[in-house]
Enzyme design. Structure first.
Site, PDB file in Angstrom:
ATOM      1  N   LYS A   1       1.020   4.259  -2.883  1.00 34.93           N
ATOM      2  CA  LYS A   1       0.729   5.675  -2.646  1.00 34.93           C
ATOM      3  C   LYS A   1       1.953   6.544  -2.976  1.00 34.93           C
ATOM      4  O   LYS A   1       1.800   7.701  -3.380  1.00 34.93           O
ATOM      5  CB  LYS A   1       0.245   5.893  -1.212  1.00 34.93           C
TER       6      LYS A   1
ATOM      7  N   TYR B   1       0.845  -1.208   0.000  1.00 35.80           N
ATOM      8  CA  TYR B   1       0.000   0.000   0.000  1.00 35.80           C
ATOM      9  C   TYR B   1       0.873   1.248   0.000  1.00 35.80           C
ATOM     10  O   TYR B   1       0.643   2.191  -0.759  1.00 35.80           O
ATOM     11  CB  TYR B   1      -0.908  -0.042   1.228  1.00 35.80           C
TER      12      TYR B   1
END
Ligand SMILES: NC(=O)c1ccc[n+]([C@@H]2O[C@H](COP(=O)([O-])OP(=O)(O)OC[C@H]3O[C@@H](n4cnc5c(N)ncnc54)[C@H](OP(=O)(O)O)[C@@H]3O)[C@@H](O)[C@H]2O)c1
Length: 258
Positions: free
Chosen positions: A176, A172
């Site tokens: 990002k 994750y």
């Protein structure tokens, strides 16, 4: 014909931060038209009906858009062009954590998990923005808000004193960081047609991002309401963060390092 209202497209607006943002932006001005983007038609139409029942000043509509599906993206862009002729504000909000529970994944990443997270969090916003580029160019004051995360900050990841230092979420985080780079690239290249771009961290808030069953755990860990995330987006639209366009901003007037 180009719409006279401020046309705002939010992806993943049937739940969580996207939903609260749709509700707040629709409530905040009669000049706003909010397009609730959702991959699931039933969920999107339910969100539309719920927000409309609050009788907001602004108007709303629903748009099917799955950010991992090229046909869906193309059809969505075509429909917005036919209905409105432009997009003034694109909020690339749809995202997944790729993990259940706030403990994050400590297991070795799999190709499948990497692909799923990058498909949604990186390829999705990249290809959605590309598909609607002519519609952004048709706006007098185009804005793009990429909903990122402080977990994507390489500077913060490298700081042992950062409160999230013990949080893993590697895949994750990587996604990002890539989204942050997309924001920086688009900020540079979109200047020629007057668009402003922000990477925006909505803060640690209570949503289904790490699973519905994890919501109480988020509350216990101090997560705030996702309405605070929506408020931060409203402030960007109100021009309060204009001097920080091209940067990585978060709620309460604060900014993050890349
Ligand atoms: N919550 C936090 O603390 C936090 C912190 C930092 C950043 N964020 C970011 O905030 C954004 C919104 O997340 P959230 O916390 O509101 O989580 P959420 O409640 O799980 O909402 C995510 C939304 O994205 C949609 N979505 C997922 N995959 C999609 C796809 N392929 N196409 C279209 N829509 C898709 C979901 O639709 P379905 O209902 O169909 O699954 C849902 O509407 C994400 O980008 C997330 O990374 C959240």
């Amino acid at each position: 014909m180009v719409s006279t209202k401020q046309v705002i497209l939010i992806t993943g607006a049937n739940a969580g931060i996207g939903y609260d943002t749709a509700a707040l932006l629709a409530a905040s001005s009669s000049n706003n038209h909010v397009i609730i983007g959702a991959r699931n038609v039933a969920k999107g139409e339910k969100a539309l009906a719920e927000i409309q029942a609050r009788k907001p000043q602004g108007t709303l509509s629903f748009l099917q858009i799955d950010v991992t599906d090229d046909d869906s993206i193309a059809a969505a862009a075509k429909k917005v062009e036919a209905d409105f002729g432009c997009i003034d504000v694109l909020i690339n909000n749809a995202g997944i954590s790729g993990t259940q529970g706030m403990a994050g994944t400590t297991a070795s990443p799999t190709r499948e998990n990497l692909r799923a997270v990058f498909e949604t969090n990186v390829y999705g916003p990249t290809l959605v923005t590309e598909a609607v580029l002519p519609l952004l160019k048709a706006s007098k004051s185009p804005k793009v808000i990429n909903v990122s995360s402080g977990l994507g900050s390489i500077t913060m990841r490298s700081d042992p004193n950062d409160p999230t230092y013990s949080v893993s979420f590697d895949v994750y985080r990587m996604s990002k960081s890539a989204l942050n780079m997309l924001s920086a690239c688009h900020s540079a290249s979109f200047k020629k047609f007057g668009a402003k771009v922000w990477a925006y961290c909505p803060g640690f808030v209570v949503t289904n991002l790490t699973g519905e069953e994890d919501r109480q755990n988020r509350v216990n860990m101090g997560a705030e309401s996702s309405e605070t995330s929506a408020q931060g987006i409203l402030e960007i639209l109100e021009g309060k963060r204009d001097s920080e366009a091209g940067g990585f901003v978060t709620r309460y007037g604060k900014a993050y390092p890349w």
